[in-house]
Every structure is written in C-alpha cells, then in structure tokens.
Design a protein around this motif. Structure first.
Motif, mmCIF file in Angstrom:
data_model
loop_
_atom_site.group_PDB
_atom_site.id
_atom_site.type_symbol
_atom_site.label_atom_id
_atom_site.label_comp_id
_atom_site.label_asym_id
_atom_site.label_seq_id
_atom_site.Cartn_x
_atom_site.Cartn_y
_atom_site.Cartn_z
ATOM 1 N N SER A 1 0.815 -1.219 0.000
ATOM 2 C CA SER A 1 0.000 0.000 0.000
ATOM 3 C C SER A 1 0.849 1.270 0.000
ATOM 4 C CB SER A 1 -0.951 0.009 1.196
ATOM 5 O OG SER A 1 -0.227 0.021 2.404
ATOM 6 N N LYS A 2 2.022 1.234 0.635
ATOM 7 C CA LYS A 2 2.897 2.407 0.669
ATOM 8 C C LYS A 2 4.076 2.278 -0.297
ATOM 9 C CE LYS A 2 1.877 3.484 5.457
ATOM 10 N NZ LYS A 2 2.427 3.659 6.800
ATOM 11 N N ASN A 3 4.195 1.133 -0.951
ATOM 12 C CA ASN A 3 5.264 0.850 -1.898
ATOM 13 C C ASN A 3 6.648 1.065 -1.255
ATOM 14 O OD1 ASN A 3 6.302 -0.065 -4.293
ATOM 15 N ND2 ASN A 3 6.326 1.950 -5.255
ATOM 16 N N THR A 4 6.810 0.484 -0.077
ATOM 17 C CA THR A 4 8.081 0.594 0.636
ATOM 18 C C THR A 4 8.594 -0.793 1.008
ATOM 19 O OG1 THR A 4 6.942 0.789 2.764
ATOM 20 C CG2 THR A 4 7.528 2.845 1.647
ATOM 21 N N THR A 5 9.889 -0.854 1.266
ATOM 22 C CA THR A 5 10.517 -2.092 1.715
ATOM 23 C C THR A 5 10.560 -2.076 3.239
ATOM 24 O OG1 THR A 5 11.886 -2.140 -0.264
ATOM 25 C CG2 THR A 5 12.607 -3.479 1.583
ATOM 26 N N ILE A 6 10.228 -3.219 3.840
ATOM 27 C CA ILE A 6 10.288 -3.322 5.295
ATOM 28 C C ILE A 6 11.147 -4.512 5.690
ATOM 29 C CG2 ILE A 6 8.074 -2.195 5.725
ATOM 30 C CD1 ILE A 6 6.837 -4.973 6.045
#
Length: 96
Positions: free
Chosen positions: A64-69
């Motif tokens: 949803s945020k297009n980030t890597t975690i």
C-alpha cells in the motif's frame, strides 16, 4: 472437526461426562501451549511433535505504501506429524 466435536467423540467413546472431557482437552492444550511458550518442544510418540521453528530475518514489501520493510527473525509454533501418522493419511484419505 472442531474442539467440541473432539470432546463429544471422546465423551461418547469413554462414557465420561462432556464437562470432564472438556476440562481434560483444555488442560492438554494449555500444557502444550505453555511448554512451547517456555521454549520446550512436545513429543507425542506415534502422533507427532509440537516444535518451535525459527524464521530468519527477511525483507518484505508494504504494497500500500510501496516501501521495503525488514521482518525480524522470530519463532513460530509448528506441528510435525509422526511417520506412522503420515503413512496413515497417505493410505486412507482419497485424493480430491
């Protein structure tokens, strides 16, 4: 099959009151859970083992945020069936 179904079957087979069987099943599950939470595996010969598996750290995506975690390493409970149990399922359950 649900916990209530298991209690009903055991009660019927052994001729015990359902509330006694319910208490026994609940106590068994609590003991397995408490053993795993304290870091001990549970081995039931002929049935299987409740074990703790360690998952390694890995990289995931928040879509949803297009980030890597970063997902940290963690332990999870797992069940490993005994060979006898696996063979019984292989030979007695039809393939769907």
């Amino acid at each position: 099959m649900t916990k209530a179904d298991i209690v009903a079957k055991i009660s019927e087979k052994l001729g015990m009151e359902k509330n006694e069987v319910q208490a026994t099943v609940e106590t068994f599950m609590d003991e397995v859970k408490n053993s795993l939470e304290s870091g001990d595996n549970v081995y039931l010969r002929g049935f299987g083992s409740f074990i703790i598996k360690t998952r390694a750290e890995k990289t995931g995506r928040n879509i949803s945020k297009n980030t890597t975690i970063k997902i940290p390493a963690h332990n999870i409970p797992a069940f490993k069936p005994a060979k006898v149990f696996v063979e019984g399922v292989k030979t007695n359950v039809d393939i769907k």
